[in-house]
Scaffold this motif. Structure first.
Motif, PDB file in Angstrom:
ATOM      1  N   LEU A   1       0.948  -1.330  -0.030  1.00 55.20           N
ATOM      2  CA  LEU A   1      -0.131  -0.083  -0.075  1.00 55.20           C
ATOM      3  C   LEU A   1       0.892   1.176   0.049  1.00 55.20           C
ATOM      4  O   LEU A   1       0.598   2.333  -0.627  1.00 55.20           O
ATOM      5  CB  LEU A   1      -1.035   0.111   1.314  1.00 55.20           C
ATOM      6  N   LEU A   2       2.102   1.214   0.765  1.00 52.69           N
ATOM      7  CA  LEU A   2       2.801   2.283   0.954  1.00 52.69           C
ATOM      8  C   LEU A   2       3.862   2.413  -0.579  1.00 52.69           C
ATOM      9  O   LEU A   2       4.557   3.669  -0.331  1.00 52.69           O
ATOM     10  CB  LEU A   2       3.631   2.484   2.068  1.00 52.69           C
TER      11      LEU A   2
ATOM     12  N   LEU B   1       4.089   5.795  -3.031  1.00 48.85           N
ATOM     13  CA  LEU B   1       2.907   6.647  -2.421  1.00 48.85           C
ATOM     14  C   LEU B   1       2.429   7.813  -3.283  1.00 48.85           C
ATOM     15  O   LEU B   1       0.939   7.999  -3.086  1.00 48.85           O
ATOM     16  CB  LEU B   1       3.094   6.899  -1.008  1.00 48.85           C
ATOM     17  N   ASN B   2       3.415   8.499  -3.916  1.00 44.81           N
ATOM     18  CA  ASN B   2       2.770   9.475  -4.594  1.00 44.81           C
ATOM     19  C   ASN B   2       2.030   9.202  -5.841  1.00 44.81           C
ATOM     20  O   ASN B   2       1.545  10.189  -6.465  1.00 44.81           O
ATOM     21  CB  ASN B   2       4.008  10.716  -4.827  1.00 44.81           C
ATOM     22  N   GLN B   3       2.147   7.964  -6.458  1.00 47.21           N
ATOM     23  CA  GLN B   3       1.419   7.662  -7.555  1.00 47.21           C
ATOM     24  C   GLN B   3       0.100   6.803  -7.201  1.00 47.21           C
ATOM     25  O   GLN B   3      -0.106   5.964  -6.162  1.00 47.21           O
ATOM     26  CB  GLN B   3       2.218   6.997  -8.419  1.00 47.21           C
ATOM     27  N   PRO B   4      -0.850   6.894  -7.985  1.00 42.99           N
ATOM     28  CA  PRO B   4      -1.854   6.118  -7.591  1.00 42.99           C
ATOM     29  C   PRO B   4      -1.462   4.376  -7.641  1.00 42.99           C
ATOM     30  O   PRO B   4      -0.630   3.837  -8.366  1.00 42.99           O
ATOM     31  CB  PRO B   4      -2.910   6.220  -9.107  1.00 42.99           C
ATOM     32  N   LEU B   5      -2.345   3.738  -6.851  1.00 43.37           N
ATOM     33  CA  LEU B   5      -2.079   2.152  -6.938  1.00 43.37           C
ATOM     34  C   LEU B   5      -2.091   1.615  -8.106  1.00 43.37           C
ATOM     35  O   LEU B   5      -3.176   1.906  -8.739  1.00 43.37           O
ATOM     36  CB  LEU B   5      -3.296   1.771  -5.748  1.00 43.37           C
ATOM     37  N   THR B   6      -1.289   0.707  -8.303  1.00 54.88           N
ATOM     38  CA  THR B   6      -1.481  -0.270  -9.395  1.00 54.88           C
ATOM     39  C   THR B   6      -1.271  -1.552  -9.116  1.00 54.88           C
ATOM     40  O   THR B   6      -1.809  -2.701  -9.806  1.00 54.88           O
ATOM     41  CB  THR B   6      -0.315   0.064 -10.452  1.00 54.88           C
TER      42      THR B   6
ATOM     43  N   THR C   1      -5.814  -2.874  -6.218  1.00 58.06           N
ATOM     44  CA  THR C   1      -6.758  -2.194  -6.879  1.00 58.06           C
ATOM     45  C   THR C   1      -8.143  -2.976  -6.845  1.00 58.06           C
ATOM     46  O   THR C   1      -9.202  -2.405  -7.158  1.00 58.06           O
ATOM     47  CB  THR C   1      -6.397  -1.561  -8.191  1.00 58.06           C
ATOM     48  N   ALA C   2      -8.084  -4.302  -6.637  1.00 57.93           N
ATOM     49  CA  ALA C   2      -9.385  -5.290  -6.693  1.00 57.93           C
ATOM     50  C   ALA C   2     -10.084  -4.931  -5.343  1.00 57.93           C
ATOM     51  O   ALA C   2     -11.407  -4.717  -5.654  1.00 57.93           O
ATOM     52  CB  ALA C   2      -8.931  -6.675  -6.845  1.00 57.93           C
ATOM     53  N   PHE C   3      -9.519  -4.567  -4.045  1.00 62.66           N
ATOM     54  CA  PHE C   3     -10.342  -4.109  -3.123  1.00 62.66           C
ATOM     55  C   PHE C   3     -10.909  -2.632  -3.488  1.00 62.66           C
ATOM     56  O   PHE C   3     -12.038  -2.419  -2.933  1.00 62.66           O
ATOM     57  CB  PHE C   3      -9.352  -3.869  -1.796  1.00 62.66           C
ATOM     58  N   LYS C   4     -10.054  -1.997  -4.267  1.00 62.79           N
ATOM     59  CA  LYS C   4     -10.593  -0.851  -4.306  1.00 62.79           C
ATOM     60  C   LYS C   4     -11.883  -0.478  -5.083  1.00 62.79           C
ATOM     61  O   LYS C   4     -12.940   0.043  -4.803  1.00 62.79           O
ATOM     62  CB  LYS C   4      -9.456   0.152  -5.188  1.00 62.79           C
ATOM     63  N   ASP C   5     -12.017  -1.508  -6.067  1.00 62.77           N
ATOM     64  CA  ASP C   5     -13.144  -1.393  -6.783  1.00 62.77           C
ATOM     65  C   ASP C   5     -14.523  -2.266  -6.264  1.00 62.77           C
ATOM     66  O   ASP C   5     -15.567  -1.957  -6.530  1.00 62.77           O
ATOM     67  CB  ASP C   5     -12.880  -2.189  -7.990  1.00 62.77           C
ATOM     68  N   SER C   6     -13.964  -2.990  -5.296  1.00 57.72           N
ATOM     69  CA  SER C   6     -15.248  -3.814  -4.716  1.00 57.72           C
ATOM     70  C   SER C   6     -15.706  -3.385  -3.138  1.00 57.72           C
ATOM     71  O   SER C   6     -16.632  -4.077  -2.651  1.00 57.72           O
ATOM     72  CB  SER C   6     -14.750  -5.111  -4.525  1.00 57.72           C
ATOM     73  N   PHE C   7     -15.031  -2.361  -2.651  1.00 57.67           N
ATOM     74  CA  PHE C   7     -15.477  -1.963  -1.260  1.00 57.67           C
ATOM     75  C   PHE C   7     -15.412  -0.559  -1.229  1.00 57.67           C
ATOM     76  O   PHE C   7     -14.939   0.264  -1.667  1.00 57.67           O
ATOM     77  CB  PHE C   7     -13.992  -2.171  -0.432  1.00 57.67           C
TER      78      PHE C   7
ATOM     79  N   SER D   1     -10.615  -0.038   3.870  1.00 61.29           N
ATOM     80  CA  SER D   1     -10.871   1.506   3.903  1.00 61.29           C
ATOM     81  C   SER D   1      -9.388   2.171   3.589  1.00 61.29           C
ATOM     82  O   SER D   1      -9.572   3.292   3.145  1.00 61.29           O
ATOM     83  CB  SER D   1     -11.422   1.667   5.267  1.00 61.29           C
ATOM     84  N   ALA D   2      -8.400   1.634   4.018  1.00 60.00           N
ATOM     85  CA  ALA D   2      -7.148   2.264   3.659  1.00 60.00           C
ATOM     86  C   ALA D   2      -6.898   2.246   2.073  1.00 60.00           C
ATOM     87  O   ALA D   2      -6.503   3.438   1.615  1.00 60.00           O
ATOM     88  CB  ALA D   2      -5.901   1.610   4.344  1.00 60.00           C
TER      89      ALA D   2
END
Ligand code: CUO
Length: 663
Positions: A15-16, A19-24, A29-35, A99-100
């Motif tokens: 996750l860290l 850090l200055n760039q979007p997660l890849t 990113t799968a979490f990001k889309d599903s939560f 959430s993070a």
């Protein structure tokens, strides 16, 4: 380390990364889309807090991603706390981590990093999780502009590079002689972690966790930093640091030579600047608030909001005073006593553009990662420390019965370096080189081939050593050994009376011993010091070790007591001088069974709590109930009577050499 823990550790590192760039990272990113936290409100202790944060996001009120986050800015901080409440209030690890992930790219990176780090440090289910060194996550906050620029060049040209970092300033500035201390990345990292373990905005009513003696720790840890700085100054023929005063010139200027991630330069301060009124805070305000604090100390009573009085003149007084001086969040009467220390940081940070006319970004003093680089940091903290001294000097000196331990006599103390050519009671310090990996910071996730880019910094270090203490006990007893170091002579070359030198004592160690009847030879290694932590692992190494352990190699040991806060072990000793500088080492043994306030806690358990001395404990009580710095925290009337048989003083020489000695 069990599989669940390793997985969490790996997730945190991923996750860290960059850090200055979007997660890849695909898993994340799968979490990001599903939560979405809004769809999982029942999984948070405080659903309203989740709604509040989501509202900040949806209304576009959050700090921009490329703005400069300052914890001292009330708006930035309120947003950070809003996010922290979401992360800290998630009822299980899964909800916390998702959430993070969800919030990471919505939030300003350093604002996110701070909220996330404090949440990791305070969540029961993240105990033992190691955060990567901050200087490898946000290197702009630790390195100078030239180093960061060269690192980007190396990245563009794909040339592996080792970039030397020099201390800022030039030989024309005497302050530069101690820059190795204020600019040490390990020390800055310690300081910023201390403030994450003990946030000034922490309200136990809100976050549940009562922090034991937070105000006293604030006093003591910074008191020790100032004492250390003064010892470094004496090692470099500089007088001890003068306290800053609100209406006097700040004689020394400071040029940080550093740039924020967004390209704005950290402001420099010319010599002899005066403090200026800020739009929301005047110099007069500072003086008024300080006057009230001084009145409280002199009278021995603090006024409460309902016109009540709380006595200060007892052992708990320092804790109350520490909270009140540091910040308003933990003050018994914030309207009346203000937040002298925090405002001091802001006043200094904005001193070159107090009216905010030129839109200058905040100075180093506004971030705990960068503050100690500025010599004025130590001047501000000396000013604050003098208030605490004023209070301690109001307390009655310790009676003989409080100082002695009649069953115990220290017969001899010896300090032995473990290098080949070591002489007893003489220790060696030297400068060595350390590498800071910049890969994580300058590389983009999509860059296939990473090239090695490192900064090399010079750091103070010392030979390993041990204390050999011969203690006679009249019967089997348990004791606490307290070890302090102090320069023998002041800047004028005079010996100081104990009542003067005691305020500059550096705590080197603090540990329990079990003594048999008769003579006991107690040996203690410097590496076990209760105030220091070992060198942390770099980001890549940490990542590699976790991945190997997941594959079954046992290279990662899970330590639920792991602390990020703690003085870097390398810095345990002050530099000393090439020709040798004389110090005095004080050893005191006190009664374990009288001092320990955590009933039933065994000495081994206390030993497993690292960096207790400056960093206390994360939860629960600090085992040693004696005031921090005991017995040298109060006035000494008669040196002869003070030094009872359970104490011993020896001379110790510290020599700074060019080459690392042979072990
Ligand atoms: Cu640590 Cu002023 O409290 O920097």
């Amino acid at each position: 380390a069990d599989a669940t823990f390793l997985k969490r550790q790996l997730q945190v590192l991923n996750l860290l990364r960059h850090l200055n760039q979007p997660l890849t990272d695909p898993e994340l990113t799968a979490f990001k889309d599903s939560f979405s936290p809004l769809n999982n409100l029942n999984k948070f202790k405080d659903p309203a807090a989740v709604r509040d944060f989501v509202e900040l996001v949806t209304t576009g009120k959050l700090l921009e991603r490329d703005a400069i986050f300052s914890l001292f800015n009330p708006r930035h901080r309120a947003q950070m706390v809003a996010l922290f409440k979401v992360l800290h209030g998630a009822v299980d690890y899964d909800t916390f981590f998702k959430s993070a992930v969800w919030s990471r790219d919505l939030t300003n990176p350093r604002q996110f990093l701070y909220a996330f780090s404090v949440a990791v440090l305070h969540r029961e289910d993240c105990r033992g999780v190691i955060l990567p060194p901050a200087y490898e996550v946000t290197p702009h906050m630790f390195l100078t502009t030239d180093v960061v620029r060269k690192a980007y060049q190396a990245k563009m040209t794909r040339t592996p590079m080792v970039i030397p970092m020099r201390f800022t300033g030039s030989v024309n500035n005497p302050e530069q002689r101690v820059a190795y201390f204020g600019e040490d990345v390990g020390m800055n990292s310690h300081h910023s972690h201390w403030h994450m373990d003990f946030p000034f905005w922490w309200r136990s009513e809100e976050f549940g966790e009562q922090k034991d003696r937070q105000g006293e720790l604030f006093f003591y840890m910074h008191h020790q930093m100032v004492a250390r700085f003064d010892a470094e100054r004496l090692s470099n023929n500089l007088p001890v640091v003068e306290p800053l005063e609100w209406d006097q010139k700040i004689v020394e200027g400071f040029a940080p030579g550093a740039t924020y991630e967004n390209g704005q330069e950290f402001p420099m301060r010319p010599d002899n600047m005066n403090f200026g009124d800020l739009p929301w805070l005047t110099i007069q305000d500072m003086k008024i608030v300080e006057g009230r604090i001084r009145d409280a100390i002199a009278s021995g009573f603090v006024k409460t909001t309902d016109a009540g009085l709380i006595s200060l003149n007892n052992t708990a007084g320092i804790d109350l005073l520490g909270g009140l001086v540091e910040s308003s969040a933990r003050s018994v009467n914030p309207m009346f006593y203000g937040q002298l220390h925090n405002d001091g940081h802001v006043m200094l940070s904005k001193v070159t553009d107090p009216q905010q006319r030129y839109g200058m970004p905040p100075g180093v003093m506004e971030h705990f990662e960068t503050a100690t680089r500025d010599p004025a940091f130590f001047r501000l903290h000396k000013h604050v420390d003098n208030l605490f001294k004023m209070h301690k000097d109001q307390l009655p000196p310790y009676a003989a019965s409080e100082l002695e331990f009649p069953e115990v006599t220290i017969e001899a103390v010896k300090v032995i370096g473990t290098c080949k050519a070591s002489t007893p009671n003489q220790l060696i310090t030297y400068f060595d080189e350390s590498h800071i990996d910049l890969k994580n910071a300058v590389h983009a996730e999509d860059q296939k081939q990473e090239v090695d880019i490192k900064a090399v910094v010079s750091r103070l270090n010392h030979e390993p050593f041990k204390y050999v203490i011969t203690i006679n006990a009249k019967k089997p007893v348990r004791g606490i050994v307290r070890v302090f170091l102090t320069p023998k002579f002041n800047w004028f070359g005079q010996q100081m009376p104990l009542d003067v030198s005691r305020w500059g004592f550096i705590e080197l160690d603090h540990f329990p011993v079990s003594l048999q009847h008769g003579d006991n030879v107690v040996t203690r290694s410097s590496a076990d010091s209760a105030v220091t932590i070992p060198e942390p692992r770099g980001f890549s190494q940490l990542m590699g070790d976790v991945q190997k352990s997941i594959r079954g190699e046992q290279v990662f040991t899970y330590d639920k007591y792991y602390r990020h806060c703690g003085f870097p072990h390398r810095l345990l000793l002050p530099k000393g001088k090439p020709e040798g500088m004389t110090y005095k080492l004080y050893v005191v043994v006190t009664d374990y069974d009288k001092d320990i306030v955590t009933a039933g806690m065994k000495p081994e358990e206390i030993e497993s709590l690292p960096s207790l001395g400056y960093c206390g404990v994360m939860d629960g009580k600090i085992p040693d109930g004696k005031p921090m710095g005991f017995p040298f925290d109060r006035r000494v009337v008669s040196e002869e009577q003070f030094l009872t048989p359970n104490m011993k003083v020896v001379d110790l020489t510290i020599k700074n050499v060019k080459q690392k000695p042979i072990e």
